[in-house]
Design a protein around this motif. Structure first.
Motif: not given
Length: 109
Positions: A25-44
């Motif tokens: 499983i890699l960072r760009d896999d579909l299952m990671m879409s809700d947990y991407e760095r950009e998503v977390f960045g917005l929340l931070v």
């Protein structure tokens, strides 16, 4: 911090879903879409600790189930670390417990 959050999610999903006979499983896999760095960045940037904790809890819950739950020593320690992370109330306090979660998840891969 966004990278750490993404890494915790990735390691958790690897424990839950990755098998020896599949590609990793890699960072760009579909299952990671809700947990991407950009998503977390917005929340931070929003200071949304509650949503960050919920997202991490989703992933850690899957990992906890994959390693046998809280009845196993690995599961008890993961639950303890996740509990410490869940008890944090400000963005600035997330770093320490987040690093501890990342290191532990990495170690039990």
């Amino acid at each position: 911090m966004e990278l750490l959050l993404e890494t915790v999610a990735l390691f958790s999903l690897k424990l839950a879903y990755e098998t020896e006979d599949q590609s990793p499983i890699l960072r760009d896999d579909l299952m990671m879409s809700d947990y991407e760095r950009e998503v977390f960045g917005l929340l931070v940037r929003r200071g949304d600790v509650e949503t960050i904790q919920a997202k991490v809890d989703e992933c850690v819950g899957l990992a906890l189930e994959a390693i046998g739950g809280v009845d196993k020593p690995l599961g008890r320690e993961l639950q303890r670390l996740a509990g410490e992370f869940a008890s944090i109330q400000t963005i600035k306090q997330l770093d320490g417990p987040l690093v501890a979660l990342k290191v532990y998840l990495q170690d039990i891969q």
